[in-house]
Motif scaffolding. Sequence first.
Motif, PDB file in Angstrom:
ATOM      1  N   ILE A 296      38.555  60.728  40.432  1.00 45.18           N
ATOM      2  CA  ILE A 296      37.158  60.633  40.014  1.00 45.18           C
ATOM      3  C   ILE A 296      36.487  62.002  40.092  1.00 45.18           C
ATOM      4  O   ILE A 296      35.763  62.406  39.178  1.00 45.18           O
ATOM      5  CB  ILE A 296      36.410  59.588  40.859  1.00 45.18           C
ATOM      6  CG1 ILE A 296      36.955  58.190  40.542  1.00 45.18           C
ATOM      7  CG2 ILE A 296      34.904  59.647  40.600  1.00 45.18           C
ATOM      8  CD1 ILE A 296      36.522  57.110  41.518  1.00 45.18           C
TER       9      ILE A 296
ATOM     10  N   GLU B 145      32.642  59.978  35.200  1.00 42.25           N
ATOM     11  CA  GLU B 145      33.878  59.239  34.974  1.00 42.25           C
ATOM     12  C   GLU B 145      33.845  58.522  33.627  1.00 42.25           C
ATOM     13  O   GLU B 145      34.846  58.465  32.920  1.00 42.25           O
ATOM     14  CB  GLU B 145      34.119  58.238  36.114  1.00 42.25           C
ATOM     15  CG  GLU B 145      35.472  57.581  36.046  1.00 42.25           C
ATOM     16  CD  GLU B 145      35.777  56.692  37.222  1.00 42.25           C
ATOM     17  OE1 GLU B 145      36.931  56.267  37.331  1.00 42.25           O
ATOM     18  OE2 GLU B 145      34.873  56.397  38.026  1.00 42.25           O
TER      19      GLU B 145
ATOM     20  N   ASN C 111      38.177  54.017  33.178  1.00 40.09           N
ATOM     21  CA  ASN C 111      38.036  54.771  34.420  1.00 40.09           C
ATOM     22  C   ASN C 111      39.134  55.829  34.513  1.00 40.09           C
ATOM     23  O   ASN C 111      40.067  55.834  33.719  1.00 40.09           O
ATOM     24  CB  ASN C 111      38.039  53.835  35.634  1.00 40.09           C
ATOM     25  CG  ASN C 111      39.324  53.056  35.786  1.00 40.09           C
ATOM     26  OD1 ASN C 111      40.420  53.613  35.742  1.00 40.09           O
ATOM     27  ND2 ASN C 111      39.213  51.745  35.958  1.00 40.09           N
TER      28      ASN C 111
END
Length: 76
Positions: free
Chosen positions: A28, A38, A61
């Motif tokens: 992340i 993200e 993600n």
Amino acid sequence: SGFEVNKTAPLEQMEKGMAIQSGNDAAIALAEHVAGSEDAFASLMNAYAARIGMKNSHFVNATGLSAPGHYSTAHD
């Protein structure tokens, strides 16, 4: 222990954290560094996937963890 907010680390250390320790926090942090967020990084991944012909993948993600709308196929 995780990656602390507003800390820095060498790229090599971040890569090892992602690969060896399943460092989702490192994934992340790198996504945010590259794309600002993200979500923006997932958009970049989707654009690149389309460019290289991946037709049955969609990313939401940077971690690869299960999420609604996040999928890929073995063929892709």
